[in-house]
Write a protein that holds these residues in place. Structure first.
Motif, PDB file in Angstrom:
ATOM      1  N   ASN A 122       0.837  -1.189   0.000  1.00 24.92           N
ATOM      2  CA  ASN A 122       0.000   0.000   0.000  1.00 24.92           C
ATOM      3  C   ASN A 122       0.870   1.235   0.000  1.00 24.92           C
ATOM      4  N   SER A 123       0.293   2.338  -0.465  1.00 24.22           N
ATOM      5  CA  SER A 123       1.018   3.590  -0.528  1.00 24.22           C
ATOM      6  C   SER A 123       0.065   4.728  -0.278  1.00 24.22           C
ATOM      7  N   SER A 124       0.570   5.814   0.256  1.00 26.26           N
ATOM      8  CA  SER A 124      -0.270   6.975   0.511  1.00 26.26           C
ATOM      9  C   SER A 124      -0.359   7.881  -0.708  1.00 26.26           C
ATOM     10  N   THR A 125       0.373   7.542  -1.771  1.00 23.65           N
ATOM     11  CA  THR A 125       0.335   8.357  -2.991  1.00 23.65           C
ATOM     12  C   THR A 125      -0.266   7.550  -4.113  1.00 23.65           C
ATOM     13  N   GLY A 126      -0.375   8.154  -5.282  1.00 21.35           N
ATOM     14  CA  GLY A 126      -0.900   7.439  -6.432  1.00 21.35           C
ATOM     15  C   GLY A 126      -2.278   7.936  -6.791  1.00 21.35           C
ATOM     16  N   SER A 127      -2.975   7.160  -7.607  1.00 22.23           N
ATOM     17  CA  SER A 127      -4.262   7.597  -8.147  1.00 22.23           C
ATOM     18  C   SER A 127      -5.439   6.918  -7.488  1.00 22.23           C
ATOM     19  N   GLY A 128      -5.273   6.403  -6.274  1.00 24.44           N
ATOM     20  CA  GLY A 128      -6.379   5.806  -5.562  1.00 24.44           C
ATOM     21  C   GLY A 128      -6.291   4.297  -5.531  1.00 24.44           C
ATOM     22  N   THR A 129      -6.934   3.688  -4.523  1.00 19.70           N
ATOM     23  CA  THR A 129      -6.901   2.249  -4.353  1.00 19.70           C
ATOM     24  C   THR A 129      -7.750   1.562  -5.408  1.00 19.70           C
ATOM     25  N   VAL A 130      -7.199   0.558  -6.039  1.00 21.05           N
ATOM     26  CA  VAL A 130      -7.911  -0.270  -6.993  1.00 21.05           C
ATOM     27  C   VAL A 130      -7.810  -1.707  -6.512  1.00 21.05           C
ATOM     28  N   ILE A 131      -8.960  -2.376  -6.350  1.00 20.82           N
ATOM     29  CA  ILE A 131      -8.987  -3.741  -5.835  1.00 20.82           C
ATOM     30  C   ILE A 131      -9.473  -4.666  -6.941  1.00 20.82           C
ATOM     31  N   LEU A 132      -8.607  -5.550  -7.395  1.00 23.94           N
ATOM     32  CA  LEU A 132      -8.948  -6.515  -8.434  1.00 23.94           C
ATOM     33  C   LEU A 132      -9.187  -7.881  -7.807  1.00 23.94           C
ATOM     34  N   ASP A 133     -10.178  -8.604  -8.305  1.00 31.31           N
ATOM     35  CA  ASP A 133     -10.436  -9.957  -7.801  1.00 31.31           C
ATOM     36  C   ASP A 133      -9.314 -10.906  -8.219  1.00 31.31           C
ATOM     37  N   ASP A 134      -8.933 -10.808  -9.479  1.00 31.65           N
ATOM     38  CA  ASP A 134      -7.847 -11.655  -9.979  1.00 31.65           C
ATOM     39  C   ASP A 134      -7.330 -11.057 -11.279  1.00 31.65           C
ATOM     40  N   CYS A 135      -6.177 -11.535 -11.723  1.00 24.98           N
ATOM     41  CA  CYS A 135      -5.584 -11.055 -12.965  1.00 24.98           C
ATOM     42  C   CYS A 135      -4.599 -12.090 -13.481  1.00 24.98           C
ATOM     43  N   ASN A 136      -4.258 -11.982 -14.768  1.00 26.54           N
ATOM     44  CA  ASN A 136      -3.206 -12.819 -15.341  1.00 26.54           C
ATOM     45  C   ASN A 136      -2.427 -11.984 -16.335  1.00 26.54           C
ATOM     46  N   PHE A 137      -1.214 -12.431 -16.650  1.00 25.24           N
ATOM     47  CA  PHE A 137      -0.292 -11.629 -17.447  1.00 25.24           C
ATOM     48  C   PHE A 137       0.183 -12.398 -18.681  1.00 25.24           C
ATOM     49  N   HIS A 138       0.598 -11.657 -19.684  1.00 25.68           N
ATOM     50  CA  HIS A 138       1.184 -12.248 -20.883  1.00 25.68           C
ATOM     51  C   HIS A 138       2.504 -12.909 -20.516  1.00 25.68           C
ATOM     52  N   GLU A 139       2.862 -13.933 -21.282  1.00 27.16           N
ATOM     53  CA  GLU A 139       4.078 -14.697 -20.968  1.00 27.16           C
ATOM     54  C   GLU A 139       5.346 -13.856 -21.045  1.00 27.16           C
ATOM     55  N   SER A 140       5.316 -12.716 -21.735  1.00 21.40           N
ATOM     56  CA  SER A 140       6.510 -11.882 -21.848  1.00 21.40           C
ATOM     57  C   SER A 140       6.698 -10.949 -20.656  1.00 21.40           C
ATOM     58  N   VAL A 141       5.700 -10.910 -19.749  1.00 17.02           N
ATOM     59  CA  VAL A 141       5.751  -9.981 -18.609  1.00 17.02           C
ATOM     60  C   VAL A 141       6.540 -10.603 -17.467  1.00 17.02           C
ATOM     61  N   HIS A 142       7.467  -9.814 -16.903  1.00  9.18           N
ATOM     62  CA  HIS A 142       8.223 -10.232 -15.723  1.00  9.18           C
ATOM     63  C   HIS A 142       7.697  -9.476 -14.504  1.00  9.18           C
ATOM     64  N   LEU A 143       7.469 -10.219 -13.413  1.00 16.82           N
ATOM     65  CA  LEU A 143       6.852  -9.642 -12.217  1.00 16.82           C
ATOM     66  C   LEU A 143       7.851  -9.452 -11.079  1.00 16.82           C
ATOM     67  N   ASP A 144       9.136  -9.357 -11.413  1.00 19.02           N
ATOM     68  CA  ASP A 144      10.165  -9.271 -10.377  1.00 19.02           C
ATOM     69  C   ASP A 144       9.957  -8.082  -9.446  1.00 19.02           C
ATOM     70  N   SER A 145       9.550  -6.939 -10.011  1.00 16.43           N
ATOM     71  CA  SER A 145       9.394  -5.742  -9.171  1.00 16.43           C
ATOM     72  C   SER A 145       7.929  -5.392  -8.928  1.00 16.43           C
ATOM     73  N   PHE A 146       7.021  -6.238  -9.398  1.00 16.81           N
ATOM     74  CA  PHE A 146       5.600  -5.932  -9.241  1.00 16.81           C
ATOM     75  C   PHE A 146       5.204  -5.893  -7.773  1.00 16.81           C
ATOM     76  N   ASP A 147       5.758  -6.802  -7.014  1.00 11.94           N
ATOM     77  CA  ASP A 147       5.443  -6.862  -5.591  1.00 11.94           C
ATOM     78  C   ASP A 147       5.966  -5.641  -4.821  1.00 11.94           C
ATOM     79  N   ILE A 148       6.931  -4.904  -5.383  1.00 11.99           N
ATOM     80  CA  ILE A 148       7.525  -3.752  -4.702  1.00 11.99           C
ATOM     81  C   ILE A 148       6.880  -2.442  -5.130  1.00 11.99           C
ATOM     82  N   ASP A 149       6.817  -2.191  -6.414  1.00 12.76           N
ATOM     83  CA  ASP A 149       6.343  -0.873  -6.864  1.00 12.76           C
ATOM     84  C   ASP A 149       5.266  -0.952  -7.946  1.00 12.76           C
ATOM     85  N   ARG A 150       4.637  -2.135  -8.089  1.00 15.92           N
ATOM     86  CA  ARG A 150       3.551  -2.315  -9.058  1.00 15.92           C
ATOM     87  C   ARG A 150       3.984  -1.986 -10.496  1.00 15.92           C
TER      88      ARG A 150
END
Length: 443
Positions: free
Chosen positions: A246-274
């Motif tokens: 969570n962060s106090s900045t940005g464009s507001g909280t968005v809550i997704l039920d679930d999602c999936n990504f294309h095979e070319s996407v790497h999620l190494d930093s997704f958990d840190i800075d989205r």
């Protein structure tokens, strides 16, 4: 897997045809078109995407006003074949730039070459534009986009003859600009399909968003792209993210039920800075698909009032209000309302100064239809309809009318508030919402 593949125009003309196994009669295209055109089962509506005629299974999707069809005699997964048809349409659009009847006819040699590489003896080999570039050598014949409606990635989701306004460029990803120059651009679109149901008192009963982040790249050298999403983004039921960031900045909280990504996407930093990191492949592809059932603010509010005006008469008042900013305009709005089965005539009254409105009473299925060319954010529109019945009313009229349904397209708007930030030179981002809203009159 499949026996035949063909593409038909809205008139039923056979534009492309491939018979892979010789198991299905050659007149299957005509049989299919007659069945679809004169579909009478269930009383109304278009033919379903999958049906069987004389032991032959027909699968079809509508893309850009064209019918993409596959046939087979064996029992295969319908979702698999429908996905294959969508991917074939996407690959052809990647190569031709513009997907329509004219471009298919001018590039039929290239289209047949693509089909021969995509499908072998009825079995899928690949639907990757990037992989196909190594095997397909014909150059596309460019169709003038200036005189044609633009088609963006939203058209891939289109299930009907109406075109959604395109946002991506209508150019081939395999053809260079005149003079051999290469375009250094990338297009990113957020496309959302929303569905909302209101109760008769105006409360939201159900709400859902199916969205995708679509990308089309013209960058040379396979550069790495970083796509940043909302910092306050949560994924998982109950609003608790598996990444719990969570962060106090940005464009507001968005809550997704679930999602999936294309095979070319790497999620190494997704958990840190989205942030999503990827090397975009050639062609148009979905970076991320997501679903959201968290309650959101609907872009429209519908009110319906039905009043008896005598033994054989009633009046319907429909009001539609746009709940989005005045800088945004919705288009291709269609409002429909089933009427009592004993309705014989309907007269309409539009508000003063109404422009671009159409009204109709479909007597065959007793349905009121109201079309609006565009609606500016913050505005309200009203339709009055006077109904004439063939018999006296018995009981509550609202039990026999409705629900009111509404479909629409809103460019440059997304209901989920999901945002992407992409800082590469030549980057262009757009948003597009298509939706369905229903209003129950009785419940």
């Amino acid at each position: 897997m499949i026996s035949q593949f063909f593409v038909l125009s809205q008139r039923g003309d056979n534009i492309v045809f491939r018979d892979y196994r010789g198991e299905v009669p050659k007149g299957s295209a005509e049989i299919f078109f007659r069945k679809v055109k004169f579909w009478k089962e269930d009383g109304e509506g278009d033919a379903p995407p999958v049906f069987n005629v004389d032991g032959v299974n027909y699968f079809h999707v509508k893309v850009a006003g064209l019918l993409f069809v596959a046939t087979t005699r064996v029992n295969v997964s319908p979702s698999l074949v429908l996905e294959l048809l969508q991917r074939i349409a996407r690959v052809i659009k990647d190569y031709l730039g513009i997907l329509n009847e004219d471009s298919l006819r001018k590039n039929f040699v290239l289209v047949y070459e693509l089909l021969d590489e995509v499908i072998d003896f009825g079995y899928v080999q690949t639907t990757s534009t990037e992989v196909l570039k190594s095997y397909v050598f014909n150059e596309p014949i460019v169709v003038d986009a200036a005189r044609l409606p633009t088609l963006g990635p939203a058209s891939i989701f289109m299930q009907g003859t109406k075109r959604m306004p395109g946002t991506a460029v209508t150019k081939s990803v395999v053809a260079n600009e005149p003079g051999g120059r290469k375009r250094e651009e990338i297009f990113v679109d957020i496309i959302e399909k929303i569905s909302v149901t209101f109760s008769s008192s105006g409360y939201i009963l159900t709400s859902e968003i199916d969205g995708t982040i679509q990308m089309k790249s013209y960058l040379t050298g396979n550069p790495e792209i970083r796509l940043a999403l909302n910092e306050e983004l949560s994924i998982g039921r109950g609003g608790r993210s598996i990444y719990d960031y969570n962060s106090s900045t940005g464009s507001g909280t968005v809550i997704l039920d679930d999602c999936n990504f294309h095979e070319s996407v790497h999620l190494d930093s997704f958990d840190i800075d989205r942030t999503l990191t990827l090397v975009p492949p050639d062609g148009e592809f979905p970076v991320m698909n997501y679903r959201m059932t968290q309650e959101f603010k609907p872009p429209f509010r519908i009110n319906a009032l039905i009043e008896e005006a005598g033994a054989l008469r009633a009046e319907v008042i429909l009001k539609v209000r746009a709940e989005f900013p005045s800088s945004i305009t919705a288009n291709t709005i269609q409002v429909q309302m089933p009427l009592p089965p004993y309705t014989t005539r309907v007269s309409f009254e539009l508000e003063p100064g109404a422009v671009g409105n159409t009204t109709d009473f479909k007597e065959a299925n007793k349905r009121l239809e109201w079309g609006l060319k565009k609606i500016v954010g913050g505005s309200e529109h009203t339709l009055r309809a006077k109904l004439t019945f063939s018999q006296e009313l018995h009981g509550n009229i609202t039990r026999e009318a409705g629900p009111v349904s509404m479909t629409f397209t809103i460019p440059m708007y997304n209901a989920s508030r999901l945002q992407e930030f992409q800082w590469n030179p030549g980057a262009t981002a757009h948003r597009n919402v298509t939706g369905f809203i229903a209003l129950n009159l009785f419940h």
